[in-house]
Motif scaffolding. Structure first.
Motif, PDB file in Angstrom:
ATOM      1  N   THR A 147       0.842  -1.196   0.000  1.00 51.68           N
ATOM      2  CA  THR A 147       0.000   0.000   0.000  1.00 51.68           C
ATOM      3  C   THR A 147       0.875   1.244   0.000  1.00 51.68           C
ATOM      4  N   ARG A 148       0.611   2.142  -0.921  1.00 51.83           N
ATOM      5  CA  ARG A 148       1.398   3.363  -1.027  1.00 51.83           C
ATOM      6  C   ARG A 148       0.861   4.429  -0.070  1.00 51.83           C
ATOM      7  N   VAL A 149       1.741   5.355   0.325  1.00 51.65           N
ATOM      8  CA  VAL A 149       1.371   6.381   1.304  1.00 51.65           C
ATOM      9  C   VAL A 149       1.792   7.759   0.806  1.00 51.65           C
ATOM     10  N   ILE A 150       0.852   8.685   0.815  1.00 52.50           N
ATOM     11  CA  ILE A 150       1.155  10.092   0.571  1.00 52.50           C
ATOM     12  C   ILE A 150       0.873  10.848   1.861  1.00 52.50           C
ATOM     13  N   MET A 151       1.889  11.525   2.371  1.00 55.27           N
ATOM     14  CA  MET A 151       1.746  12.259   3.620  1.00 55.27           C
ATOM     15  C   MET A 151       1.241  13.672   3.345  1.00 55.27           C
ATOM     16  N   MET A 152       0.244  14.121   4.133  1.00 55.49           N
ATOM     17  CA  MET A 152      -0.284  15.478   4.012  1.00 55.49           C
ATOM     18  C   MET A 152       0.034  16.234   5.296  1.00 55.49           C
ATOM     19  N   THR A 153       0.462  17.493   5.160  1.00 55.18           N
ATOM     20  CA  THR A 153       0.738  18.283   6.349  1.00 55.18           C
ATOM     21  C   THR A 153       0.618  19.773   6.064  1.00 55.18           C
ATOM     22  N   ALA A 154       0.245  20.517   7.074  1.00 52.68           N
ATOM     23  CA  ALA A 154       0.192  21.972   6.961  1.00 52.68           C
ATOM     24  C   ALA A 154       1.518  22.586   7.378  1.00 52.68           C
ATOM     25  N   PHE A 155       2.418  21.752   7.890  1.00 54.26           N
ATOM     26  CA  PHE A 155       3.716  22.237   8.366  1.00 54.26           C
ATOM     27  C   PHE A 155       4.783  21.888   7.336  1.00 54.26           C
ATOM     28  N   SER A 156       4.986  22.783   6.393  1.00 60.12           N
ATOM     29  CA  SER A 156       5.891  22.530   5.276  1.00 60.12           C
ATOM     30  C   SER A 156       7.323  22.912   5.639  1.00 60.12           C
ATOM     31  N   THR A 157       8.106  21.934   6.012  1.00 67.84           N
ATOM     32  CA  THR A 157       9.521  22.158   6.256  1.00 67.84           C
ATOM     33  C   THR A 157      10.305  21.052   5.580  1.00 67.84           C
ATOM     34  N   VAL A 158      11.550  21.349   5.266  1.00 69.53           N
ATOM     35  CA  VAL A 158      12.413  20.342   4.639  1.00 69.53           C
ATOM     36  C   VAL A 158      12.576  19.142   5.568  1.00 69.53           C
ATOM     37  N   ASP A 159      12.704  19.413   6.874  1.00 69.14           N
ATOM     38  CA  ASP A 159      12.897  18.325   7.838  1.00 69.14           C
ATOM     39  C   ASP A 159      11.694  17.382   7.857  1.00 69.14           C
ATOM     40  N   ASN A 160      10.487  17.963   7.822  1.00 69.20           N
ATOM     41  CA  ASN A 160       9.288  17.124   7.795  1.00 69.20           C
ATOM     42  C   ASN A 160       9.250  16.264   6.534  1.00 69.20           C
ATOM     43  N   ALA A 161       9.569  16.865   5.406  1.00 70.96           N
ATOM     44  CA  ALA A 161       9.544  16.134   4.139  1.00 70.96           C
ATOM     45  C   ALA A 161      10.550  14.994   4.148  1.00 70.96           C
ATOM     46  N   VAL A 162      11.770  15.297   4.597  1.00 74.95           N
ATOM     47  CA  VAL A 162      12.820  14.271   4.646  1.00 74.95           C
ATOM     48  C   VAL A 162      12.434  13.150   5.602  1.00 74.95           C
ATOM     49  N   ALA A 163      11.891  13.520   6.768  1.00 72.11           N
ATOM     50  CA  ALA A 163      11.495  12.515   7.757  1.00 72.11           C
ATOM     51  C   ALA A 163      10.395  11.617   7.215  1.00 72.11           C
ATOM     52  N   ALA A 164       9.412  12.214   6.525  1.00 71.30           N
ATOM     53  CA  ALA A 164       8.312  11.426   5.969  1.00 71.30           C
ATOM     54  C   ALA A 164       8.809  10.436   4.938  1.00 71.30           C
ATOM     55  N   ILE A 165       9.677  10.889   4.033  1.00 69.13           N
ATOM     56  CA  ILE A 165      10.205  10.012   2.991  1.00 69.13           C
ATOM     57  C   ILE A 165      11.078   8.921   3.599  1.00 69.13           C
ATOM     58  N   LYS A 166      11.911   9.287   4.568  1.00 68.15           N
ATOM     59  CA  LYS A 166      12.777   8.295   5.212  1.00 68.15           C
ATOM     60  C   LYS A 166      11.968   7.221   5.925  1.00 68.15           C
ATOM     61  N   ASN A 167      10.817   7.603   6.457  1.00 72.78           N
ATOM     62  CA  ASN A 167       9.993   6.650   7.190  1.00 72.78           C
ATOM     63  C   ASN A 167       9.058   5.851   6.280  1.00 72.78           C
ATOM     64  N   GLY A 168       9.131   6.102   4.986  1.00 74.36           N
ATOM     65  CA  GLY A 168       8.387   5.243   4.063  1.00 74.36           C
ATOM     66  C   GLY A 168       7.327   5.903   3.222  1.00 74.36           C
ATOM     67  N   ALA A 169       7.137   7.219   3.334  1.00 73.12           N
ATOM     68  CA  ALA A 169       6.141   7.877   2.484  1.00 73.12           C
ATOM     69  C   ALA A 169       6.599   7.853   1.035  1.00 73.12           C
ATOM     70  N   ASP A 170       5.660   7.654   0.134  1.00 76.23           N
ATOM     71  CA  ASP A 170       5.984   7.652  -1.290  1.00 76.23           C
ATOM     72  C   ASP A 170       5.953   9.054  -1.870  1.00 76.23           C
ATOM     73  N   ASP A 171       5.227   9.945  -1.217  1.00 76.65           N
ATOM     74  CA  ASP A 171       5.173  11.335  -1.666  1.00 76.65           C
ATOM     75  C   ASP A 171       4.739  12.199  -0.488  1.00 76.65           C
ATOM     76  N   TYR A 172       4.767  13.493  -0.701  1.00 73.75           N
ATOM     77  CA  TYR A 172       4.552  14.467   0.362  1.00 73.75           C
ATOM     78  C   TYR A 172       3.832  15.658  -0.245  1.00 73.75           C
ATOM     79  N   ILE A 173       2.702  16.055   0.329  1.00 72.62           N
ATOM     80  CA  ILE A 173       1.950  17.183  -0.214  1.00 72.62           C
ATOM     81  C   ILE A 173       1.580  18.129   0.929  1.00 72.62           C
ATOM     82  N   THR A 174       1.717  19.430   0.657  1.00 75.78           N
ATOM     83  CA  THR A 174       1.513  20.441   1.695  1.00 75.78           C
ATOM     84  C   THR A 174       0.128  21.059   1.616  1.00 75.78           C
TER      85      THR A 174
END
Length: 217
Positions: free
Chosen positions: A74-101
């Motif tokens: 199952t693929r995962v796209i993370m959604m967040t209102a807190f757009s930071t590089v650290d959040n994006a990197v953490a999400a991808i490192k933990n297995g998110a396939d994409d990241y949308i703000t």
């Protein structure tokens, strides 16, 4: 149909995303928190989870860890209102396939979802195309043409195939059909009509994705 699970504690946003994705032809289920999401995942297979990063109780990152362990396909796209590089990197490192703000445009959401499904198809294609039989079949343009003809018409008899190809040498066509049968990409029914196998249909889908990817490159 691809099925998507939306996990967000914001009801208005959940409903809006659900309306957009349903209108785009996807199957949609919603969950307000991590516990409800796990219940939904236990009940049904989802191709994609749209997951809010910050939620009461189980966080999006914690839920994603569970999803990755229990439903690795199952693929995962993370959604967040807190757009930071650290959040994006953490999400991808933990297995998110994409990241949308958030807030995001409808077109951006649909683009991210469709891209995720296209990437999933490529992953599936690896198992189908990375075989000697598949490479041998697809390397020959005549065999590719036969697969496309059978896919287009659903089923074809031998003479229909030769006429569609415009080839008078029946021995040549019969040889290529035999190769496709041995590779388990086509089969014959009781009426001797040729149809695509499950793997044959996957190969067609892979060919479409590859051609589409080249066209959009």
């Amino acid at each position: 149909m691809n099925h998507i699970l939306i996990v967000d504690d914001d009801k208005d946003l959940r409903d809006n995303i659900s309306d957009v994705l349903t209108g785009a032809g996807f199957g949609v289920t919603v969950a307000a928190h991590g516990g409800e999401a796990l219940e939904r995942l236990d009940q049904k297979h989802f191709n994609l989870v749209l997951l809010d990063l910050v939620m009461p109780g189980m966080s999006g990152m914690e839920l994603m860890t569970v999803v990755r362990k229990r439903w690795p396909q199952t693929r995962v796209i993370m959604m967040t209102a807190f757009s930071t590089v650290d959040n994006a990197v953490a999400a991808i490192k933990n297995g998110a396939d994409d990241y949308i703000t958030k807030p995001f445009k409808v077109d951006d959401l649909l683009c991210s979802v469709r891209r995720s499904f296209e990437e999933a198809t490529f992953e599936c294609c690896k198992g189908v195309l990375l075989t000697d039989e598949a490479f041998s079949c697809l390397a020959n343009p005549l065999r590719r043409q036969i697969l496309l003809l059978v896919h287009r018409d659903g089923e074809l008899r031998f003479m229909d195939i030769t006429r569609a190809l415009g080839i008078e040498d029946h021995t040549k066509v019969n040889f290529h059909l035999r190769v496709l049968k041995e590779a388990a990409l086509v089969e014959q029914d009781a009426r001797k009509s040729y149809t695509l196998t499950v793997d044959g249909k996957r190969v067609i889908e892979c060919m479409r994705v590859i051609v589409g990817g080249q066209a959009n490159a």
